[in-house]
Design a protein around this motif. Structure first.
Motif, PDB file in Angstrom:
ATOM      1  N   SER A  41     -33.501  -2.718  -0.424  1.00 58.34           N
ATOM      2  CA  SER A  41     -33.318  -2.120   0.900  1.00 58.34           C
ATOM      3  C   SER A  41     -31.864  -2.214   1.348  1.00 58.34           C
ATOM      4  O   SER A  41     -31.313  -1.273   1.919  1.00 58.34           O
ATOM      5  CB  SER A  41     -34.227  -2.827   1.911  1.00 58.34           C
ATOM      6  OG  SER A  41     -34.044  -2.282   3.205  1.00 58.34           O
ATOM      7  N   SER A  42     -31.231  -3.351   1.045  1.00 60.07           N
ATOM      8  CA  SER A  42     -29.831  -3.534   1.465  1.00 60.07           C
ATOM      9  C   SER A  42     -28.871  -2.695   0.632  1.00 60.07           C
ATOM     10  O   SER A  42     -27.826  -2.277   1.115  1.00 60.07           O
ATOM     11  CB  SER A  42     -29.447  -5.015   1.378  1.00 60.07           C
ATOM     12  OG  SER A  42     -29.453  -5.454   0.033  1.00 60.07           O
ATOM     13  N   VAL A  43     -29.227  -2.459  -0.641  1.00 60.18           N
ATOM     14  CA  VAL A  43     -28.336  -1.703  -1.521  1.00 60.18           C
ATOM     15  C   VAL A  43     -28.412  -0.205  -1.260  1.00 60.18           C
ATOM     16  O   VAL A  43     -27.393   0.471  -1.068  1.00 60.18           O
ATOM     17  CB  VAL A  43     -28.667  -1.988  -3.005  1.00 60.18           C
ATOM     18  CG1 VAL A  43     -27.839  -1.093  -3.919  1.00 60.18           C
ATOM     19  CG2 VAL A  43     -28.378  -3.444  -3.343  1.00 60.18           C
ATOM     20  N   TYR A  44     -29.629   0.354  -1.262  1.00 63.80           N
ATOM     21  CA  TYR A  44     -29.797   1.812  -1.164  1.00 63.80           C
ATOM     22  C   TYR A  44     -30.806   2.258  -0.113  1.00 63.80           C
ATOM     23  O   TYR A  44     -31.218   3.416  -0.106  1.00 63.80           O
ATOM     24  CB  TYR A  44     -30.281   2.377  -2.512  1.00 63.80           C
ATOM     25  CG  TYR A  44     -29.225   2.488  -3.580  1.00 63.80           C
ATOM     26  CD1 TYR A  44     -27.912   2.848  -3.303  1.00 63.80           C
ATOM     27  CD2 TYR A  44     -29.562   2.236  -4.914  1.00 63.80           C
ATOM     28  CE1 TYR A  44     -26.972   2.936  -4.300  1.00 63.80           C
ATOM     29  CE2 TYR A  44     -28.624   2.345  -5.924  1.00 63.80           C
ATOM     30  CZ  TYR A  44     -27.325   2.691  -5.608  1.00 63.80           C
ATOM     31  OH  TYR A  44     -26.391   2.788  -6.604  1.00 63.80           O
ATOM     32  N   SER A  45     -31.261   1.336   0.739  1.00 66.05           N
ATOM     33  CA  SER A  45     -32.321   1.654   1.724  1.00 66.05           C
ATOM     34  C   SER A  45     -33.626   2.055   1.039  1.00 66.05           C
ATOM     35  O   SER A  45     -34.416   2.801   1.603  1.00 66.05           O
ATOM     36  CB  SER A  45     -31.873   2.769   2.685  1.00 66.05           C
ATOM     37  OG  SER A  45     -30.709   2.416   3.366  1.00 66.05           O
ATOM     38  N   HIS A  46     -33.841   1.570  -0.183  1.00 64.63           N
ATOM     39  CA  HIS A  46     -35.108   1.823  -0.872  1.00 64.63           C
ATOM     40  C   HIS A  46     -36.178   0.901  -0.307  1.00 64.63           C
ATOM     41  O   HIS A  46     -35.923  -0.272  -0.033  1.00 64.63           O
ATOM     42  CB  HIS A  46     -34.973   1.567  -2.372  1.00 64.63           C
ATOM     43  CG  HIS A  46     -34.083   2.540  -3.068  1.00 64.63           C
ATOM     44  ND1 HIS A  46     -33.768   2.444  -4.412  1.00 64.63           N
ATOM     45  CD2 HIS A  46     -33.437   3.661  -2.629  1.00 64.63           C
ATOM     46  CE1 HIS A  46     -32.963   3.438  -4.754  1.00 64.63           C
ATOM     47  NE2 HIS A  46     -32.750   4.179  -3.696  1.00 64.63           N
ATOM     48  N   GLU A  47     -37.383   1.441  -0.144  1.00 62.76           N
ATOM     49  CA  GLU A  47     -38.512   0.646   0.324  1.00 62.76           C
ATOM     50  C   GLU A  47     -39.471   0.309  -0.808  1.00 62.76           C
ATOM     51  O   GLU A  47     -40.272  -0.614  -0.719  1.00 62.76           O
ATOM     52  CB  GLU A  47     -39.260   1.403   1.435  1.00 62.76           C
ATOM     53  CG  GLU A  47     -38.443   1.617   2.692  1.00 62.76           C
ATOM     54  CD  GLU A  47     -38.031   0.309   3.354  1.00 62.76           C
ATOM     55  OE1 GLU A  47     -38.841  -0.642   3.352  1.00 62.76           O
ATOM     56  OE2 GLU A  47     -36.900   0.229   3.868  1.00 62.76           O
ATOM     57  N   GLY A  48     -39.420   1.074  -1.871  1.00 65.63           N
ATOM     58  CA  GLY A  48     -40.291   0.856  -3.016  1.00 65.63           C
ATOM     59  C   GLY A  48     -40.064   1.948  -4.035  1.00 65.63           C
ATOM     60  O   GLY A  48     -39.142   2.775  -3.883  1.00 65.63           O
ATOM     61  N   TYR A  49     -40.912   1.990  -5.076  1.00 68.15           N
ATOM     62  CA  TYR A  49     -40.747   2.986  -6.139  1.00 68.15           C
ATOM     63  C   TYR A  49     -42.091   3.601  -6.510  1.00 68.15           C
ATOM     64  O   TYR A  49     -43.128   2.936  -6.477  1.00 68.15           O
ATOM     65  CB  TYR A  49     -40.105   2.341  -7.377  1.00 68.15           C
ATOM     66  CG  TYR A  49     -38.742   1.774  -7.071  1.00 68.15           C
ATOM     67  CD1 TYR A  49     -37.644   2.625  -6.893  1.00 68.15           C
ATOM     68  CD2 TYR A  49     -38.551   0.407  -6.903  1.00 68.15           C
ATOM     69  CE1 TYR A  49     -36.401   2.119  -6.570  1.00 68.15           C
ATOM     70  CE2 TYR A  49     -37.307  -0.111  -6.586  1.00 68.15           C
ATOM     71  CZ  TYR A  49     -36.232   0.756  -6.414  1.00 68.15           C
ATOM     72  OH  TYR A  49     -35.000   0.259  -6.076  1.00 68.15           O
ATOM     73  N   THR A  50     -42.033   4.875  -6.872  1.00 68.91           N
ATOM     74  CA  THR A  50     -43.222   5.587  -7.305  1.00 68.91           C
ATOM     75  C   THR A  50     -42.940   6.255  -8.647  1.00 68.91           C
ATOM     76  O   THR A  50     -41.787   6.607  -8.936  1.00 68.91           O
ATOM     77  CB  THR A  50     -43.643   6.635  -6.248  1.00 68.91           C
ATOM     78  OG1 THR A  50     -44.877   7.242  -6.631  1.00 68.91           O
ATOM     79  CG2 THR A  50     -42.581   7.718  -6.079  1.00 68.91           C
ATOM     80  N   ASP A  51     -43.964   6.420  -9.467  1.00 69.10           N
ATOM     81  CA  ASP A  51     -43.789   7.057 -10.774  1.00 69.10           C
ATOM     82  C   ASP A  51     -43.215   8.467 -10.625  1.00 69.10           C
ATOM     83  O   ASP A  51     -43.523   9.170  -9.663  1.00 69.10           O
ATOM     84  CB  ASP A  51     -45.120   7.128 -11.515  1.00 69.10           C
ATOM     85  CG  ASP A  51     -45.644   5.751 -11.904  1.00 69.10           C
ATOM     86  OD1 ASP A  51     -44.818   4.836 -12.073  1.00 69.10           O
ATOM     87  OD2 ASP A  51     -46.871   5.596 -12.033  1.00 69.10           O
ATOM     88  N   SER A  52     -42.401   8.861 -11.585  1.00 66.50           N
ATOM     89  CA  SER A  52     -41.763  10.178 -11.520  1.00 66.50           C
ATOM     90  C   SER A  52     -41.889  10.896 -12.853  1.00 66.50           C
ATOM     91  O   SER A  52     -42.320  10.321 -13.860  1.00 66.50           O
ATOM     92  CB  SER A  52     -40.285  10.027 -11.138  1.00 66.50           C
ATOM     93  OG  SER A  52     -39.684  11.292 -10.940  1.00 66.50           O
ATOM     94  N   LYS A  53     -41.494  12.163 -12.851  1.00 66.14           N
ATOM     95  CA  LYS A  53     -41.478  12.967 -14.086  1.00 66.14           C
ATOM     96  C   LYS A  53     -40.349  13.981 -13.998  1.00 66.14           C
ATOM     97  O   LYS A  53     -39.869  14.312 -12.899  1.00 66.14           O
ATOM     98  CB  LYS A  53     -42.820  13.660 -14.315  1.00 66.14           C
ATOM     99  CG  LYS A  53     -43.264  14.595 -13.202  1.00 66.14           C
ATOM    100  CD  LYS A  53     -44.661  15.138 -13.508  1.00 66.14           C
ATOM    101  CE  LYS A  53     -45.109  16.173 -12.479  1.00 66.14           C
ATOM    102  NZ  LYS A  53     -45.291  15.579 -11.136  1.00 66.14           N
ATOM    103  N   ASP A  54     -39.954  14.482 -15.155  1.00 69.47           N
ATOM    104  CA  ASP A  54     -38.782  15.353 -15.232  1.00 69.47           C
ATOM    105  C   ASP A  54     -38.916  16.620 -14.387  1.00 69.47           C
ATOM    106  O   ASP A  54     -37.947  17.059 -13.763  1.00 69.47           O
ATOM    107  CB  ASP A  54     -38.512  15.726 -16.692  1.00 69.47           C
ATOM    108  CG  ASP A  54     -37.315  16.634 -16.844  1.00 69.47           C
ATOM    109  OD1 ASP A  54     -36.191  16.175 -16.574  1.00 69.47           O
ATOM    110  OD2 ASP A  54     -37.502  17.816 -17.203  1.00 69.47           O
ATOM    111  N   SER A  55     -40.115  17.204 -14.327  1.00 68.56           N
ATOM    112  CA  SER A  55     -40.289  18.469 -13.604  1.00 68.56           C
ATOM    113  C   SER A  55     -40.031  18.334 -12.102  1.00 68.56           C
ATOM    114  O   SER A  55     -39.789  19.331 -11.413  1.00 68.56           O
ATOM    115  CB  SER A  55     -41.698  19.042 -13.832  1.00 68.56           C
ATOM    116  OG  SER A  55     -42.689  18.134 -13.386  1.00 68.56           O
ATOM    117  N   ASN A  56     -40.049  17.092 -11.594  1.00 66.11           N
ATOM    118  CA  ASN A  56     -39.733  16.882 -10.173  1.00 66.11           C
ATOM    119  C   ASN A  56     -38.317  17.329  -9.839  1.00 66.11           C
ATOM    120  O   ASN A  56     -37.981  17.534  -8.667  1.00 66.11           O
ATOM    121  CB  ASN A  56     -39.875  15.402  -9.801  1.00 66.11           C
ATOM    122  CG  ASN A  56     -41.316  14.938  -9.753  1.00 66.11           C
ATOM    123  OD1 ASN A  56     -42.226  15.705 -10.042  1.00 66.11           O
ATOM    124  ND2 ASN A  56     -41.529  13.684  -9.404  1.00 66.11           N
TER     125      ASN A  56
END
Length: 316
Positions: free
Chosen positions: A285-300
């Motif tokens: 959160s302090s580095v990039y304001s990220h709250e968590g992560y979700t799975d991704s794929k290339d077509s996104n």
């Protein structure tokens, strides 16, 4: 007859031997291919970030991830910060970096050039105006903005003709691609129309360049003004957005293209699990304001490829 009979025996012996040896050869080939298919298994994991703000500050905040990842993965981990987007893409391509926190455009480039693989996308709280206020909804996208000084008299994209604009590297989605393409959609070409661009390192520097009147405008991600709020208390009043872009897919956690499937899963699980802990969440959160992560794929990221094609028109 005896000679013929002897020859027949040799032929039979050769045939039987060939039939016995061939499967062994095939199994041997299969083992070789199977081993190759397993891919790269890291003995020490190198993780690199890109500088969305002061690189030294980001590195200090991100360093504690080393211990958390080591505990999850069972191998030593080194965390560092790249000088810019292109450098980390090249470092991953030359196998010097295993995992990269890549913004979407840099990921598309890394995938195209080196076959690097996206594992996760960041989740952030949505942002609304005025004053870059957080919503309570977690989203996997963000937006870019064009900022100007409130007292500049610049009210629209057309007013940017002949002005000086602070930008990031040309592989930066929010710091270049999206704002430049959408400006072109409004009839203003950043490479023409008398516009001068000044490349700065970090979106905080883009905000400050406008605040300090070094540039007339800046391309930044929405919410970047918060990066300098502690030092510039009046930033929300003095620097304001005149334009907000369409949605951009959130930052990625990407691995080098030859990473084994087993380790891709391990790394993805590690980052997701760490993000759920208090210490891990505080770091991301302090580095990039990220709250968590979700799975991704290339077509996104096909939408990024579309914008990249549009960006190519800027030089025509």
């Amino acid at each position: 007859m005896n000679l013929m009979h002897l020859r027949g025996k040799w032929k039979l012996l050769f045939t039987v031997t060939a039939l016995l040896v061939l499967p062994a050869l095939l199994v041997g080939c299969g083992k070789k291919d199977s081993s190759k298919a397993k891919g790269y298994t890291p003995k020490k994991l190198t993780v690199e970030f890109v500088p969305s703000s002061n690189a030294g500050t980001i590195e200090a905040k991100a360093k504690p991830l080393e211990g958390l990842l080591k505990k999850e993965l069972g191998i030593p981990v080194k965390v560092s910060v790249s000088t810019d987007y292109n450098t980390i893409v090249e470092a991953m391509g030359s196998k010097k970096v295993d995992v990269g926190y890549l913004p979407p455009d840099a990921y598309v480039l890394a995938h195209k050039q080196y076959g690097d693989k996206v594992l996760l996308q960041a989740q952030r709280f949505g942002i609304k105006e005025p004053n870059d206020e957080n919503t309570k909804k977690l989203v996997d996208y963000y937006r870019a903005q064009i900022l100007v000084r409130a007292d500049s008299g610049i009210k629209s994209i057309k007013d940017l003709k002949g002005k000086k604009i602070a930008v990031q590297d040309t592989t930066s989605t929010a710091g270049w691609v999206y704002p430049a393409v959408e400006m072109l959609d409004h009839g203003v070409n950043i490479n023409k129309n008398g516009i001068k661009t000044v490349q700065v390192k970090g979106h905080d520097q883009g905000v400050l360049s406008v605040y300090n009147k070094n540039t007339d405008a800046a391309f930044v991600f929405q919410g970047a003004r918060k990066l300098v709020m502690n030092d510039q208390k009046d930033i929300m009043k003095k620097v304001v957005p005149i334009y907000t872009t369409a949605k951009i897919p959130n930052d990625t956690i990407t691995v080098r293209g030859d990473m084994s499937a087993k380790w891709q899963k391990k790394i993805a699980s590690a980052f997701k699990d760490i993000a759920k802990t208090k210490k891990g969440h505080d770091i991301i959160s302090s580095v990039y304001s990220h709250e968590g992560y979700t799975d991704s794929k290339d077509s996104n990221f096909d939408i990024i490829r579309k914008y990249d094609k549009e960006a190519a028109k800027l030089d025509k």
